[in-house]
Design a protein around this motif. Structure first.
Motif, PDB file in Angstrom:
ATOM      1  N   ASP A   5      59.143  77.081  25.501  1.00 49.98           N
ATOM      2  CA  ASP A   5      58.837  75.980  26.397  1.00 49.98           C
ATOM      3  C   ASP A   5      59.934  74.927  26.258  1.00 49.98           C
ATOM      4  N   PHE A   6      60.723  74.733  27.333  1.00 53.16           N
ATOM      5  CA  PHE A   6      61.822  73.772  27.306  1.00 53.16           C
ATOM      6  C   PHE A   6      62.723  73.970  26.093  1.00 53.16           C
ATOM      7  N   TRP A  34      66.459  64.192  27.256  1.00 50.13           N
ATOM      8  CA  TRP A  34      66.484  65.555  27.808  1.00 50.13           C
ATOM      9  C   TRP A  34      67.942  65.982  28.004  1.00 50.13           C
ATOM     10  N   GLU A  49      69.316  75.816  31.699  1.00 49.40           N
ATOM     11  CA  GLU A  49      68.238  75.712  30.721  1.00 49.40           C
ATOM     12  C   GLU A  49      67.966  74.233  30.454  1.00 49.40           C
ATOM     13  N   LEU A  50      66.695  73.878  30.502  1.00 51.30           N
ATOM     14  CA  LEU A  50      66.288  72.481  30.298  1.00 51.30           C
ATOM     15  C   LEU A  50      65.728  72.309  28.887  1.00 51.30           C
ATOM     16  N   ARG A 103      63.856  69.461  26.425  1.00 48.28           N
ATOM     17  CA  ARG A 103      63.211  68.148  26.350  1.00 48.28           C
ATOM     18  C   ARG A 103      62.932  67.802  24.899  1.00 48.28           C
TER      19      ARG A 103
END
Lengths: 437, 417
Positions: free
Chosen positions: B212-213, A220, A228-229, A231
């Protein structure tokens, strides 16, 4: 022709060096004992006793020269350590599973407690909601002297899958930044709910922090500017390793590296979010890396879980093998730390417990690899040590090992309430000789 | 009184009985892991940097058992991978069959494969979400193709809709018609093999764009199509209704209207008809959620049941239900605890129905349903980092579980034999 002759000589020199490394083998009967200075982590006292027990993290040195390290109480779903029992969880609020970030200043020989992880990440830990019982990732310092670290809990992977609550309701490893100049804590949150964090890397140019989750090896990243993430998949998995993955690499340009399922390295481009496999074969049966360090010239140095040392020159796309850390290729030797002294051309290691096969007689053995002569030097076994997970070479060539085990202070072994030797987290300070031979 | 050493011996025997006979479960796997002895093999689909299936090209999208006894699989490019392939496995080894991208350079995903007449593979292709999200993209559009494994002949059926990928297909072998749904536009189409005639039945779902992410995708586009013996096509989608509001503020036209979306409606298209119609059947969902506009109500997987019905798994809730086309009846069989998105179904050699539940790009659990007992059993996942996307039975009735990662494994589950 002259150029060819020089090339031939160079090739011969490299081959001789390789042969020397390959020909070396540790004589276990000749191992010396070493009693080294131990610098314990402070804090986490309860009812007048230390609860400090464990240390599984990397360490770093900030621009002001301080060494940043950590110690945890190891209270988690897998274990309640020390002389406590599970009933104590109900009384020790803000303390069931907690870790302390500390600093050691070599100039003053003083340590200082900076922050407790649970309070820093606002996890109210108690019997039902355990906190960060340890940190299992890198402690990072940036150019401004700010410290980045992440939480972890033993056995946390149980609830990565089941999402069960009591008694397994770990919120997940939080990413925290501490600024010692302002005594300011910033909690960036939990990137993977329920998942403990292993490996933590910071790309200061992009203000991007990245890591892995403990058991599923999920990669991640968080853009700390935009929050902002991102994954990704279980890119950090090393499927030949039966133990959990705990390691990733970030080079000087912010590219990340993972050992992949075909025995090589996979590179991640933080700008395009694309992964590329590099056409190399890592040494050893496991073909992975359990500890790594990147030089100022952007060369990766690493050791596999079974004890093979290698380097990878990113610019030249060149892999070099330095042989097995004991000269015993069939003998797995778990060594989860590595430190590089670029000026002296050396790598430092200590083999430790917990994580893979090991030659018991060579446990806690400080090993130095002379990179120029491609020669291993086995300096001696550190008395009292049980495990070591991080190491660095300070500006004055002193080597610090982030360790845990029995603690000797002023020559005296610390005993617990039960009269048995206590297990504590500490820095081991090693001052290596300037000349090895 | 029993002497203490006998106590120890008794406890030791008990310990061995409980733990010793099942060491894989206790020591080697985490919570939820399939016992190691139930998995006979782990086959790597990827061949590494030298190829032919490189890292990033081995995410398995579908598996299909053909009459030659091999299970054929399709892949897509992921996280920078730009090629898709056909491969096959006999559960002992994986063999590369075809680099499809080398034939059709813009196609980086084989989205679905089905059996065509004469034991050939009919497949559909697509591109990546990043391409669809780029308004200036020059993607040619998803193709249909057939591949004959015996003769290794590849036939290109051409592009269906410029700029649009193909999400799923099904084949009416009796009439030589391939049905499919475009992505992300959500148009239902048919392609007639032989004439090459393409019919666009129009938009069957207005997909919603989701980030999404950091990753863009479109939800709501039907994921599966299925046919009964009469050649009638079925799929689940949303029903849009525009109603006049009774107590609302009037708009410019003098009347307020309210648009509602009702999800999980099963539609049918009879052969020769131009218009799909609502069958009246609604897939199981949580009470009240069928009309939620962002709760993805749809069918994730289908397999024909032995009694003429179809076993189906739902997307969001992971309900297992049976749909009887002749009566438009839906029978809800419930769901496995905590697991959702029943994305793949297969019959094992033990006649149990095996199911795969979990998010599309995440750790998924193998579950089975015993039709005789009516019970659902959660079996587990093959490894803590496994990301299985599709299952299929091999010729021996073993369940193959294929991942959709950069370096994907296929896990061979033996207990279903």
């Amino acid at each position: 022709m002259k150029p060819n002759k020089w090339r031939l000589l160079l090739l011969l020199a490299v081959m001789m060096g390789s042969l020397q490394a390959a020909a070396q083998q540790l004589d276990v009967k000749s191992i010396k004992k070493l009693r080294l200075s131990m610098i314990p982590v402070g804090g986490l006292e309860w009812r007048g006793e230390k609860t400090q027990n464990t240390n599984w993290n990397k360490i770093s040195q900030s621009p002001d020269g301080r060494i940043w390290f950590a110690g945890g109480d190891h209270w988690g779903t897998d274990e309640v350590t020390g002389t406590w029992d599970k009933g104590d969880r109900y009384d020790r609020l803000w303390g069931f599973g907690n870790t302390v970030l500390s600093s050691y200043d070599p100039k003053t020989d003083q340590t200082a407690v900076a922050v407790e992880f649970d309070r820093a990440s606002t996890i109210f830990s108690n019997a039902e909601t355990p906190g960060h019982g340890k940190t299992h990732s890198d402690i990072i310092t940036d150019s401004k002297g700010r410290i980045y670290f992440a939480g972890y809990l033993g056995g946390s992977y149980n609830h990565e899958y089941t999402r069960a609550y009591y008694p397994k309701s770990y919120a997940g490893g939080a990413i925290i930044r501490y600024d010692p100049t302002k005594d300011e804590v910033v909690n960036f949150g939990v990137p993977f709910p329920n998942g403990g964090i292993v490996a933590l890397k910071y790309d200061e140019k992009r203000n991007l922090i990245s890591g892995l989750t403990v058991d599923r090896a999920k990669f991640w990243s968080i853009d700390l500017t935009t929050m902002e993430l991102f994954r990704y998949e279980s890119i950090g998995r090393m499927s030949r390793v039966t133990d959990r993955v705990r390691e990733m690499i970030m080079d000087r340009d912010g590219y990340c590296y993972f050992a992949n399922d075909v025995g090589g390295l996979t590179r991640f481009d933080p700008d395009t979010h694309e992964f590329t496999d590099i056409d190399i074969k890592l040494p050893g049966k496991l073909a992975d890396f359990r500890a790594s360090v990147v030089s100022s010239k952007n060369i990766i140095y690493a050791i596999t879980t079974d004890g093979f040392v290698w380097s990878y020159d990113i610019k030249r796309n060149q892999l070099e093998e330095y042989g097995h850390i004991l000269g015993m290729p069939e003998q797995g030797h778990y060594t989860p730390n590595i430190a590089l002294d670029e000026e002296w051309g050396r790598l430092y290691f200590i083999a430790g417990n917990h994580g893979g096969p090991i030659l018991r007689e060579a446990l806690n053995l400080i090993t130095v690899l002379d990179l120029n002569k491609r020669k291993f030097h086995w300096m001696g076994q550190v008395d009292g040590l049980e495990g070591c997970f991080g190491a660095l070479v300070a500006n004055d060539h002193t080597v610090y090992f982030s360790s845990f085990g029995h603690l000797y202070e002023n020559g005296k072994l610390e005993l617990g309430r039960d009269g048995k030797p206590a297990t504590r987290p500490y820095l081991v300070k090693y001052e290596p000789p300037a000349e090895l031979d | 009184m029993i002497p203490q050493h006998k106590n120890i011996a008794a406890w030791s025997i008990l310990f061995l009985l409980v733990f010793g006979l099942n060491p894989g479960t206790v020591y080697s796997q985490r919570v939820g892991g399939i016992p190691e002895q139930s998995i006979s093999r782990r086959l790597l689909v990827s061949n590494g940097p030298s190829g032919p299936i490189k890292g990033g090209e081995s995410a398995v999208t579908d598996l299909l058992l053909l009459e030659d006894g091999w299970v054929y699989g399709s892949t897509k490019g992921t996280w920078g991978g730009v090629k898709c392939h056909l491969f096959r496995t006999d559960s002992e080894q994986v063999e590369h069959v075809l680099d499809l991208t080398s034939k059709f350079p813009q196609q980086i995903a084989i989205t679905d494969i089905a059996i065509g007449k004469g034991n050939v593979i009919i497949g559909s292709t697509s591109s990546s979400n990043d391409v669809f999200d780029d308004s200036g993209n020059t993607y040619e559009g998803g193709r249909l193709f057939s591949f004959n494994p015996a003769s290794r002949q590849l036939d290109d059926y051409g592009i269906i809709a410029p700029g649009q990928g193909i999400n799923c297909i099904t084949v009416d072998t009796a009439r030589g018609i391939v049905y499919g749904v475009t992505y992300p536009a959500g148009h239902l189409f048919s392609y007639t093999i032989g004439t090459g005639n393409i019919t666009d039945f129009g938009e069957v779902m207005t997909p919603w764009r989701v980030k999404d992410f950091g990753q863009v995708s479109w939800r709501g586009v039907p994921k599966v199509l299925f046919l009964d013996d009469a050649g009638t096509l079925y799929y689940a989608t949303y029903l849009r209704e525009n109603k006049g509001a009774e107590n609302g503020t009037a708009n410019e036209t003098g009347q307020q209207t309210r648009s509602t979306l009702k999800g999980g409606r099963i539609y049918r298209l009879t052969p020769g008809s131009d218009t799909p119609v609502f069958t009246g059947a609604v897939i199981p969902t949580q009470t009240g959620m069928d009309s939620d506009p962002l709760y993805e109500n749809g069918i994730a997987s289908v397999i024909r049941a032995k009694d003429g019905g179809f076993w189906c798994g739902t997307i969001n809730d992971g309900f297992l239900f049976k749909f009887y086309p002749s009566t438009s009846t839906v029978v809800n069989k419930g769901k496995a605890f905590q697991y959702w998105n029943l994305k793949s179904l297969a019959y094992g050699g033990d006649d149990n129905l095996y199911m795969l539940g979990g998010r599309d790009e995440d750790n998924s659990w193998l579950i089975n349903y015993n039709p005789m007992m009516g019970s659902i059993n959660t079996i587990g996942w093959p490894e803590n980092t496994a990301q299985v996307g599709v299952i299929c039975a091999d010729k021996a009735g073993r369940i193959l579980m294929a991942e959709n990662q950069r370096h994907s494994f296929i896990w061979v589950y033996e207990d279903s034999k």
